[in-house]
Design a protein around this motif. Structure first.
Motif, PDB file in Angstrom:
ATOM      1  N   HIS A 282       0.747  -1.204  -0.260  1.00 25.59           N
ATOM      2  CA  HIS A 282       0.198  -0.006   0.101  1.00 25.59           C
ATOM      3  C   HIS A 282       0.850   1.244  -0.106  1.00 25.59           C
ATOM      4  O   HIS A 282       0.793   2.045  -0.765  1.00 25.59           O
ATOM      5  CB  HIS A 282      -1.039  -0.083   1.326  1.00 25.59           C
ATOM      6  CG  HIS A 282      -2.169  -0.656   0.999  1.00 25.59           C
ATOM      7  ND1 HIS A 282      -2.169  -2.064   0.861  1.00 25.59           N
ATOM      8  CD2 HIS A 282      -3.630  -0.342   1.121  1.00 25.59           C
ATOM      9  CE1 HIS A 282      -3.280  -2.514   0.497  1.00 25.59           C
ATOM     10  NE2 HIS A 282      -4.226  -1.758   0.490  1.00 25.59           N
TER      11      HIS A 282
ATOM     12  N   ASP B  61      -7.715  -6.718   4.658  1.00 30.23           N
ATOM     13  CA  ASP B  61      -7.972  -5.803   3.561  1.00 30.23           C
ATOM     14  C   ASP B  61      -9.119  -6.278   3.055  1.00 30.23           C
ATOM     15  O   ASP B  61      -9.483  -7.591   2.914  1.00 30.23           O
ATOM     16  CB  ASP B  61      -6.800  -6.082   2.586  1.00 30.23           C
ATOM     17  CG  ASP B  61      -6.876  -5.052   1.632  1.00 30.23           C
ATOM     18  OD1 ASP B  61      -6.248  -3.888   1.667  1.00 30.23           O
ATOM     19  OD2 ASP B  61      -7.696  -5.310   0.793  1.00 30.23           O
ATOM     20  N   SER B  62      -9.984  -5.328   2.886  1.00 32.02           N
ATOM     21  CA  SER B  62     -11.377  -5.642   2.320  1.00 32.02           C
ATOM     22  C   SER B  62     -11.491  -6.568   0.998  1.00 32.02           C
ATOM     23  O   SER B  62     -12.757  -7.122   0.641  1.00 32.02           O
ATOM     24  CB  SER B  62     -12.245  -4.623   2.484  1.00 32.02           C
ATOM     25  OG  SER B  62     -12.003  -3.573   1.119  1.00 32.02           O
TER      26      SER B  62
ATOM     27  N   SER C  75     -11.331  -2.415   5.171  1.00 30.17           N
ATOM     28  CA  SER C  75     -11.324  -2.827   6.394  1.00 30.17           C
ATOM     29  C   SER C  75     -10.576  -2.225   7.475  1.00 30.17           C
ATOM     30  O   SER C  75     -10.407  -2.763   8.410  1.00 30.17           O
ATOM     31  CB  SER C  75     -10.555  -4.380   6.242  1.00 30.17           C
ATOM     32  OG  SER C  75      -9.277  -4.061   6.127  1.00 30.17           O
ATOM     33  N   ARG C  76      -9.924  -0.917   7.334  1.00 28.13           N
ATOM     34  CA  ARG C  76      -8.844  -0.446   8.074  1.00 28.13           C
ATOM     35  C   ARG C  76      -9.648  -0.127   9.446  1.00 28.13           C
ATOM     36  O   ARG C  76     -10.665   0.579   9.700  1.00 28.13           O
ATOM     37  CB  ARG C  76      -8.645   0.898   7.374  1.00 28.13           C
ATOM     38  CG  ARG C  76      -9.656   2.148   7.099  1.00 28.13           C
ATOM     39  CD  ARG C  76      -9.211   3.384   6.423  1.00 28.13           C
ATOM     40  NE  ARG C  76      -8.972   2.846   4.895  1.00 28.13           N
ATOM     41  CZ  ARG C  76      -8.972   3.617   3.909  1.00 28.13           C
ATOM     42  NH1 ARG C  76      -9.363   4.882   4.079  1.00 28.13           N
ATOM     43  NH2 ARG C  76      -8.749   3.136   2.750  1.00 28.13           N
TER      44      ARG C  76
HETATM   45  C1  MIC Z   1      -8.781   0.096  -0.040  1.00 22.88           C
HETATM   46  O1  MIC Z   1      -8.692  -0.507  -0.875  1.00 22.88           O
HETATM   47  O2  MIC Z   1      -9.572   0.743   0.542  1.00 22.88           O
HETATM   48  C2  MIC Z   1      -7.546  -0.356   1.022  1.00 22.88           C
HETATM   49  C3  MIC Z   1      -6.785   0.488   1.046  1.00 22.88           C
HETATM   50  O3  MIC Z   1      -6.863  -1.445   0.533  1.00 22.88           O
HETATM   51  C4  MIC Z   1      -8.202  -0.863   2.561  1.00 22.88           C
HETATM   52  C5  MIC Z   1      -7.229  -1.383   3.519  1.00 22.88           C
HETATM   53  C6  MIC Z   1      -6.561  -0.231   4.304  1.00 22.88           C
HETATM   54  O4  MIC Z   1      -7.275   0.772   4.176  1.00 22.88           O
HETATM   55  O5  MIC Z   1      -5.512  -0.181   4.654  1.00 22.88           O
HETATM   56  C7  MIC Z   1      -9.235  -2.227   2.525  1.00 22.88           C
HETATM   57  O6  MIC Z   1      -9.712  -2.343   1.345  1.00 22.88           O
HETATM   58  O7  MIC Z   1      -9.556  -2.912   3.412  1.00 22.88           O
END
Ligand code: MIC
Ligand code: SF4
Length: 640
Positions: free
Chosen positions: A65, A119-120, A537-538
């Motif tokens: 990321h 991660d979602s 998912s953060r």
């Molecule tokens: C996203 O696509 O929004 C992310 C960045 O991959 C997030 C994870 C994060 O915020 O670190 C996700 O999809 O969970």
């Protein structure tokens, strides 16, 4: 075993709970993945749990990321991640190796296994027949410690694919068609399971594009059967022995069904600012474009890059725009080099970026003010690109490449190019030197964990009282995303391991005064509409508001992962018993919530308006105990 693929995998991993829809079940987790932006917290939490070695079959820590290493903070995070991985038995994927979901599909995901990832878009591995779910970092830490993962038993929506896709129409258009029908939120409570004759016409990476973006419907996950195509893919990755067959039984009863005639799917685009606003590309051809991006975990497979190269070969990109590529992995790039595709793409004018999330999460590549960006990504939430007034359209690689040629949004079929079929290689170019293997257990005990000054200790929160008193700090509408709650991008991502610092940016794009007001109040509440917390998912979207003093969130409905994150960090997630009560709460209202032990009626006294409202929650008994004890970490400590 009978039933759907989903039920078969759930049955084989079932630890406790009644397997009827909506009831809480606990599942044994075989594999976990983390990425750097959520991983530092997950490993700090794993350390706090105090287990010496991961107890999963396989755990991988990806760095994809934030790979800029713009200063010591980001580089320190990477060093920390590598050192904990070495010590605790986790495979470490170095920056530049690729995007977690593409890499996991290539090298580790297995049909029939359970996988949770911080991660979602972890459901990408559903393309290979794994039951793969996104989760908060703390849930992943708990799974690494060997604890089962709790979810609500999903319903299963059977999506029957018939026929075959027409030339220049691809898997991205299929998932956009699903989103056109379900919108964001239409998959909540379901697993989207694909079946039917059309499945055979899709490669594993096509399937993974579909399961990846199924996340945007709010579904628990998406999954494909594991068949001969899956076997061929695993063999081509040198992992043939990991194949098992998996299919739904022919007489199975789906909770809901949808039929998609692949022959009738047309090139589609998700329009600003939601993956659920889907229109045919042919209706958008007046729109001038200043940026095109091909890549991200949705569309960065070898096929996707090669189809772009097939369309761009021998041409030049339009002068009005620039074209960025972020391929999914080194394996993909290695093939593109060997087959001459990279030369074709660069000669056409493309700009090659690192194999990482890049512009998808606002790490560079922000569009110019008010301009249009056409991307093969999966999210176009407002401001996510880094430019608040940019207009982002989400499309297939075919549509993106055609648009790069003409300079306006273009249906690839209108170029009248002879169609090129892209076959999956019989043998992929395998080179695992982007992965660092963990130390053997007998050497790990003395291995150091290296922490930099930006890695702040985890905040600790006390148990919850019987009553929560405070003011309404923010009132929001429907479909609030985690990008609204806790923005990402190049400025904020370096703060992911420092809660005091990152909390200063909570709701920054919605109300820049929020963080200061919340910190100054002695506790407060957030009011919202439907599908609150959709997207990422953060867990920072729960942890940072908690740090600022948010006590409860009261909304019409929640997105799954965010709801779990609120519980994990001791913020009470409540819904209105009567949704029209949304109108009876306003900014600055003084409230007392009578939550008791979360097992009886919950009421809110609005002191400002002298009114009482009834509130609900969908918490299991275990969730209630976790919340009351101040969150999952204190709870786990009492359990282990
Ligand atoms: C996203 O696509 O929004 C992310 C960045 O991959 C997030 C994870 C994060 O915020 O670190 C996700 O999809 O969970
Ligand atoms: Fe990375 Fe974008 Fe995929 Fe999230 S959606 S994992 S930011 S490529």
């Amino acid at each position: 075993m009978t039933g759907t693929v989903t039920e078969k995998i759930i049955q084989a991993h079932h630890v406790s709970g009644q397997m009827s829809p909506g009831e809480e079940i606990a599942l044994r987790i075989d594999q976990t993945l983390t990425q750097d932006a959520t991983g530092t917290m997950a490993y700090l939490q794993f350390e706090a749990i105090g287990v010496p070695r991961v107890r999963t079959e396989l755990s991988v820590s990806y760095v994809d990321h934030n790979t800029l290493q713009g200063d010591f903070r980001n580089a320190d995070d990477h060093r920390y991640l590598q050192s904990v991985a070495q010590k605790f038995g986790v495979i470490y994927s170095r920056p530049g190796n690729g995007i977690c979901h593409q890499l996991h599909l290539e090298r580790f995901a297995r049909p029939g296994k359970t996988l949770i990832g911080s991660d979602s878009h972890t459901p990408t591995a559903g393309g290979i027949g794994a039951m793969a779910m996104g989760a908060g970092g703390l849930d992943v830490a708990a799974a690494m410690a060997g604890l089962p993962f709790r979810i609500k038993m999903p319903r299963v929506m059977g999506i029957e694919l018939r026929g075959a896709l027409q030339p220049w129409v691809s898997a991205k258009d299929v998932i956009l068609e699903v989103l056109r029908r379900l919108d964001v939120g239409g998959g909540i409570g379901y697993v989207l399971e694909y079946f039917g004759e059309g499945v055979k016409t899709l490669s594993v990476t096509d399937r993974a594009t579909i399961t990846n973006m199924g996340t945007e419907t709010g579904a628990t996950t998406s999954i494909f059967p594991s068949d001969d195509i899956t076997r061929a893919y695993l063999e081509a990755q040198g992992r043939g022995e990991e194949w098992v067959a998996l299919a739904a039984d022919p007489d199975v009863q789906w909770d809901k069904t949808m039929v998609i005639d692949l022959d009738e799917v047309v090139p589609l685009a998700a329009c600003p600012h939601s993956p659920g606003i889907v229109r045919p590309v042919s209706e958008l051809s007046d729109i001038q474009v200043s940026q095109v991006a091909i890549g991200s975990c949705t569309n960065s497979s070898l096929r996707d890059m090669k189809v772009a190269s097939a369309l761009l070969r021998g041409k030049s990109i339009n002068n009005r725009l620039h074209l960025m590529l972020n391929p999914g992995s080194r394996q993909v790039v290695s093939h593109l080099i060997a087959d001459g595709d990279l030369d074709a793409l660069l000669t056409a004018g493309a700009r090659l970026l690192e194999n990482a999330c890049g512009a998808c999460i606002g790490m560079g590549g922000a569009p110019a003010s008010g301009s249009v960006s056409v991307r093969t990504y999966n999210r176009n939430f407002p401001g996510r690109s880094g430019t608040p007034d940019a207009q982002v359209y989400l499309v297939s690689p075919e549509t993106a490449a055609a648009t790069a040629v003409t300079g306006h949004i273009t249906d690839p079929r209108s170029l009248d190019e002879p169609w090129v079929r892209i076959d999956t290689p019989k043998k992929y170019r395998i080179n695992d030197n982007g992965f660092v293997m963990p130390l053997p257990a007998d050497q790990a005990a003395d291995a150091p964990i290296v922490r930099g000054p930006n890695i702040a200790p985890l905040p600790e929160f006390p148990a919850l009282p019987e009553q929560l008193r405070g003011t309404v700090l923010l009132k929001l509408g429907d479909k609030i995303t985690t990008d609204h709650i806790m923005p990402a991008g190049a400025k904020i991502l370096p703060l992911r391991s420092n809660i005091p610092e990152i909390s200063k940016h909570v709701f920054a794009s919605v109300d820049p005064t929020f963080a200061e007001r919340a910190r100054a109040s002695s506790g407060g509440f957030i009011i919202g509409g439907d599908n609150y917390g959709q997207g990422s998912s953060r867990e920072h979207a729960a942890l940072a508001p908690k740090y600022l003093g948010v006590l409860a969130v009261i909304v019409k409905s929640f997105a799954r992962i965010h709801l779990a994150n609120l519980v994990n960090f001791g913020i009470v997630p409540l819904t209105f018993d009567d949704p029209t009560d949304y109108d009876n709460l306003d900014l600055d209202d003084e409230l007392t919530l009578h939550i008791g032990d979360l097992s009886g009626d919950i009421t809110a006294t609005n002191h400002t308006r002298s009114q009482t409202l009834k509130l609900n929650h969908a918490l299991s008994q275990e969730d209630a105990k976790i919340l009351k004890s101040g969150g999952l970490l204190p709870w786990i400590r009492t359990q282990l």
